[in-house]
Design an enzyme around this catalytic site. Sequence first.
Site, PDB file in Angstrom:
ATOM      1  N   LYS A   1       0.793  -1.237   0.000  1.00  0.00           N
ATOM      2  CA  LYS A   1       0.000   0.000   0.000  1.00  0.00           C
ATOM      3  C   LYS A   1       0.820   1.279   0.000  1.00  0.00           C
ATOM      4  CE  LYS A   1      -4.148  -1.633   2.268  1.00  0.00           C
ATOM      5  NZ  LYS A   1      -4.753  -1.795   3.580  1.00  0.00           N
TER       6      LYS A   1
ATOM      7  N   GLY B   1       8.966  -5.451   8.466  1.00  0.00           N
ATOM      8  CA  GLY B   1       8.653  -6.867   8.665  1.00  0.00           C
ATOM      9  C   GLY B   1       8.800  -7.739   7.441  1.00  0.00           C
TER      10      GLY B   1
ATOM     11  N   GLY C   1       7.610  -1.356  12.482  1.00  0.00           N
ATOM     12  CA  GLY C   1       6.877  -0.114  12.751  1.00  0.00           C
ATOM     13  C   GLY C   1       7.798   0.979  13.252  1.00  0.00           C
TER      14      GLY C   1
END
Length: 395
Positions: free
Chosen positions: A197, A353, A376
């Site tokens: 995304k 990740g 993150g």
Amino acid sequence: MTTIDNFNFDNKKALIRVDFNVPLDENFKVTDTTRIEAAKPTILKILEDGGSAILMSHLGRPKNQESEFSLQHICSTVSEIIGVEVKFVANCVGEEAETAAKELEMGQILLLENLRYHDEEKKGDEAFAKALSQLGDIYVNDAFGTAHRAHASTTVVAQFFPGAKCYGQLLAKEIESLDRVLNNSEKPVLAILGGSKVSSKITVIENILDKVDEIIIGGGMAFTFIKAQGGNIGDSICEDDKMELALEILKQADSKGVKIHLPVDIVAANVFANDAETQTSDIKNIPDNWQGLDAGPASRTNFDTVVQRCKTILWNGPLGVFEMDSFAQGTIALGNSIAQATENGTFSLVGGGDSVAAVKQFGFAQKVSYVSTGGGAMLEMLEGKTLPGIGAIER
Ligand code: AMP
């Protein structure tokens, strides 16, 4: 930067926030020990100085102190990896924990029970953080994976250790590596962004536009850009509401002199499945009902040329659906390109990740300069934010 090297831990109890949120199998055996091994240098330095180590971590997402999330499951594995028997206490605060900490002798290690057995941990509760702080003399944060969370053990606890808090070796290395990419980099600097995304990486792109010379945009993200430019992307993944933003990014990049590289061809599939029918297609002319799931051969060659001319590389996100063998070739080719550039002296940092999973799965982990442990946390640093866990040490 204050690290464990700035302290002598002789006769001191170090309260260390580690990231032992490791995967366990159905018999509660640790299936990937990377995170425990990553904490080893910090723990050993403290013991070698003549101190003791009190380890605190979370494991999973417990709701009601379910025993499956007990850190006791990993105690023997930690003992084996560190080479010192690790004691365990079934609570991270309160009398039991205080007694265990008090009785801990120098050279010994104590592992506290899961921090997230207490809701106060995630809430960043001050009283809970204070209770934790009473267990040790010096606070060490070595958990990059949770450094972007303002939790009690990662951030709030630090205020109770004025002049006695620092980064562990792992966290210090993470900060240094990202700094080497973002602020002290040898040019040309290249960022490679993939994954599904655009929306999750917009802020990253905007922030790094001022810091890099070239950007490769691949994976599912690329289609929003291609469609915005008038391409026919068939059934490929796309965020229509981000098309305008994509064009704006291209414009900004142009005005800042940053070169953006998108795939020119892709491997298209008739369904989202490993055994789908496939064909290589021009990315601007994907047939209706087909979807692009990997970078095509011409794109791989183009990307290799870019990679080989750059001296600093940051890679976040795969170039295709690498979890399926049929669509892993673009990501593997990119990994090979980066490995070769690294061998020729380029500094390469891989993080996030899925890219970490990919470099491990395809055997590139040893062939890049640094593999970041925090997905993150790394993205937030790339967005230009000061992570709460890092800010708390600096204050
Ligand atoms: P992210 O979490 O945003 O970094 O995205 C990683 C995921 O993007 C992986 O699971 C990939 O399978 C997926 N991905 C990469 N390329 C594509 C693509 N062309 N279409 C759909 N998903 C993709």
